[in-house]
Design a protein around this motif. Sequence first.
Motif, PDB file in Angstrom:
ATOM      1  N   ALA A  39      56.630 -16.287 -36.070  1.00  0.00           N
ATOM      2  CA  ALA A  39      57.111 -16.267 -37.451  1.00  0.00           C
ATOM      3  C   ALA A  39      58.185 -15.195 -37.635  1.00  0.00           C
ATOM      4  CB  ALA A  39      55.951 -16.014 -38.405  1.00  0.00           C
ATOM      5  N   LEU A  40      57.972 -14.021 -37.066  1.00  0.00           N
ATOM      6  CA  LEU A  40      58.956 -12.945 -37.207  1.00  0.00           C
ATOM      7  C   LEU A  40      60.250 -13.260 -36.467  1.00  0.00           C
ATOM      8  CD1 LEU A  40      56.578  -9.866 -36.969  1.00  0.00           C
ATOM      9  CD2 LEU A  40      57.695 -10.800 -39.005  1.00  0.00           C
ATOM     10  N   ILE A  41      60.130 -13.827 -35.269  1.00  0.00           N
ATOM     11  CA  ILE A  41      61.336 -14.212 -34.520  1.00  0.00           C
ATOM     12  C   ILE A  41      62.084 -15.306 -35.276  1.00  0.00           C
ATOM     13  CG2 ILE A  41      62.166 -15.333 -32.414  1.00  0.00           C
ATOM     14  CD1 ILE A  41      59.918 -13.857 -30.916  1.00  0.00           C
ATOM     15  N   ASP A  42      61.361 -16.279 -35.810  1.00  0.00           N
ATOM     16  CA  ASP A  42      61.992 -17.373 -36.545  1.00  0.00           C
ATOM     17  C   ASP A  42      62.698 -16.862 -37.799  1.00  0.00           C
ATOM     18  OD1 ASP A  42      62.704 -20.041 -36.988  1.00  0.00           O
ATOM     19  OD2 ASP A  42      60.883 -20.456 -38.127  1.00  0.00           O
ATOM     20  N   LEU A  43      62.081 -15.932 -38.503  1.00  0.00           N
ATOM     21  CA  LEU A  43      62.729 -15.352 -39.684  1.00  0.00           C
ATOM     22  C   LEU A  43      64.018 -14.630 -39.317  1.00  0.00           C
ATOM     23  CD1 LEU A  43      59.699 -13.908 -41.675  1.00  0.00           C
ATOM     24  CD2 LEU A  43      61.241 -15.728 -42.417  1.00  0.00           C
ATOM     25  N   ASP A  44      64.018 -13.975 -38.167  1.00  0.00           N
ATOM     26  CA  ASP A  44      65.168 -13.174 -37.754  1.00  0.00           C
ATOM     27  C   ASP A  44      66.279 -14.021 -37.134  1.00  0.00           C
ATOM     28  OD1 ASP A  44      66.610 -10.774 -37.308  1.00  0.00           O
ATOM     29  OD2 ASP A  44      65.852 -10.682 -35.248  1.00  0.00           O
ATOM     30  N   THR A  45      65.909 -14.978 -36.259  1.00  0.00           N
ATOM     31  CA  THR A  45      66.924 -15.689 -35.473  1.00  0.00           C
ATOM     32  C   THR A  45      66.981 -17.197 -35.720  1.00  0.00           C
ATOM     33  OG1 THR A  45      65.438 -16.106 -33.610  1.00  0.00           O
ATOM     34  CG2 THR A  45      66.638 -14.007 -33.602  1.00  0.00           C
ATOM     35  N   HIS A  46      66.027 -17.729 -36.469  1.00  0.00           N
ATOM     36  CA  HIS A  46      65.916 -19.176 -36.708  1.00  0.00           C
ATOM     37  C   HIS A  46      65.755 -19.955 -35.405  1.00  0.00           C
ATOM     38  CE1 HIS A  46      66.691 -18.709 -40.953  1.00  0.00           C
ATOM     39  NE2 HIS A  46      67.684 -17.905 -40.640  1.00  0.00           N
ATOM     40  N   THR A  47      65.076 -19.338 -34.461  1.00  0.00           N
ATOM     41  CA  THR A  47      64.742 -20.001 -33.196  1.00  0.00           C
ATOM     42  C   THR A  47      63.293 -19.687 -32.839  1.00  0.00           C
ATOM     43  OG1 THR A  47      65.451 -18.115 -31.849  1.00  0.00           O
ATOM     44  CG2 THR A  47      67.104 -19.813 -32.278  1.00  0.00           C
ATOM     45  N   LEU A  48      62.717 -20.556 -32.035  1.00  0.00           N
ATOM     46  CA  LEU A  48      61.387 -20.330 -31.481  1.00  0.00           C
ATOM     47  C   LEU A  48      61.517 -20.376 -29.963  1.00  0.00           C
ATOM     48  CD1 LEU A  48      59.335 -22.630 -33.873  1.00  0.00           C
ATOM     49  CD2 LEU A  48      59.445 -20.144 -33.902  1.00  0.00           C
ATOM     50  N   TYR A  98      66.476 -35.691 -39.149  1.00  0.00           N
ATOM     51  CA  TYR A  98      67.243 -34.598 -39.753  1.00  0.00           C
ATOM     52  C   TYR A  98      67.344 -33.443 -38.757  1.00  0.00           C
ATOM     53  CZ  TYR A  98      68.748 -31.142 -43.197  1.00  0.00           C
ATOM     54  OH  TYR A  98      69.449 -30.177 -43.868  1.00  0.00           O
ATOM     55  N   PRO A  99      68.238 -33.563 -37.763  1.00  0.00           N
ATOM     56  CA  PRO A  99      68.321 -32.532 -36.711  1.00  0.00           C
ATOM     57  C   PRO A  99      68.738 -31.151 -37.202  1.00  0.00           C
ATOM     58  CG  PRO A  99      69.988 -34.261 -36.390  1.00  0.00           C
ATOM     59  CD  PRO A  99      69.163 -34.648 -37.570  1.00  0.00           C
ATOM     60  N   GLY A 100      69.438 -31.080 -38.317  1.00  0.00           N
ATOM     61  CA  GLY A 100      69.849 -29.782 -38.830  1.00  0.00           C
ATOM     62  C   GLY A 100      68.710 -28.998 -39.460  1.00  0.00           C
ATOM     63  N   GLY A 101      67.653 -29.681 -39.843  1.00  0.00           N
ATOM     64  CA  GLY A 101      66.555 -29.029 -40.529  1.00  0.00           C
ATOM     65  C   GLY A 101      65.423 -28.617 -39.622  1.00  0.00           C
ATOM     66  N   MET A 102      65.323 -29.271 -38.475  1.00  0.00           N
ATOM     67  CA  MET A 102      64.209 -28.969 -37.573  1.00  0.00           C
ATOM     68  C   MET A 102      64.701 -29.121 -36.134  1.00  0.00           C
ATOM     69  SD  MET A 102      60.452 -30.698 -37.393  1.00  0.00           S
ATOM     70  CE  MET A 102      59.907 -29.954 -38.893  1.00  0.00           C
ATOM     71  N   GLY A 103      64.445 -28.110 -35.332  1.00  0.00           N
ATOM     72  CA  GLY A 103      64.822 -28.163 -33.928  1.00  0.00           C
ATOM     73  C   GLY A 103      63.640 -28.509 -33.051  1.00  0.00           C
ATOM     74  N   MET A 104      63.892 -28.621 -31.770  1.00  0.00           N
ATOM     75  CA  MET A 104      62.829 -28.977 -30.832  1.00  0.00           C
ATOM     76  C   MET A 104      61.790 -27.865 -30.704  1.00  0.00           C
ATOM     77  SD  MET A 104      62.927 -31.972 -29.818  1.00  0.00           S
ATOM     78  CE  MET A 104      63.941 -33.017 -30.816  1.00  0.00           C
ATOM     79  N   GLY A 105      62.164 -26.633 -31.000  1.00  0.00           N
ATOM     80  CA  GLY A 105      61.169 -25.557 -31.003  1.00  0.00           C
ATOM     81  C   GLY A 105      60.136 -25.761 -32.095  1.00  0.00           C
ATOM     82  N   ASP A 106      60.574 -26.314 -33.218  1.00  0.00           N
ATOM     83  CA  ASP A 106      59.638 -26.632 -34.293  1.00  0.00           C
ATOM     84  C   ASP A 106      58.730 -27.798 -33.907  1.00  0.00           C
ATOM     85  OD1 ASP A 106      60.682 -24.725 -36.191  1.00  0.00           O
ATOM     86  OD2 ASP A 106      62.410 -26.040 -36.376  1.00  0.00           O
ATOM     87  N   VAL A 107      59.283 -28.752 -33.169  1.00  0.00           N
ATOM     88  CA  VAL A 107      58.482 -29.902 -32.732  1.00  0.00           C
ATOM     89  C   VAL A 107      57.395 -29.420 -31.812  1.00  0.00           C
ATOM     90  CG1 VAL A 107      58.517 -32.056 -31.431  1.00  0.00           C
ATOM     91  CG2 VAL A 107      60.386 -31.532 -33.002  1.00  0.00           C
TER      92      VAL A 107
END
Length: 107
Positions: A39-48, A98-107
Amino acid sequence: MVELSTGIFFGIVAWKFHGSALSLLVAFLYLASVSIVLALIDLDTHTLPNRIVLPSYFIGAFLLGVTGLMNGSPGAILRALFGMTVLGLFYFALALVYPGGMGMGDV
């Protein structure tokens, strides 16, 4: 703040699962720590990062699987795998639509 909220989160998990098998508490404390980090990494970089996400699947499944076997409920493992598959396919479909809203890290 991170350490305080982690301590509070761990306290809530320990309170929720007190009286349960120790292996279940360990599994959920592990998953809680991974969720905080992600959660903290995602908030900071928008990546997982895959280096955190992918091992957590196997470690979490192992810890929860051991608990299911120790408690004599292997059916719970199968239900969990089914649920994980259905949810994963749903998130995959969302990522394709909707590829702009969710990446494969979210999947």
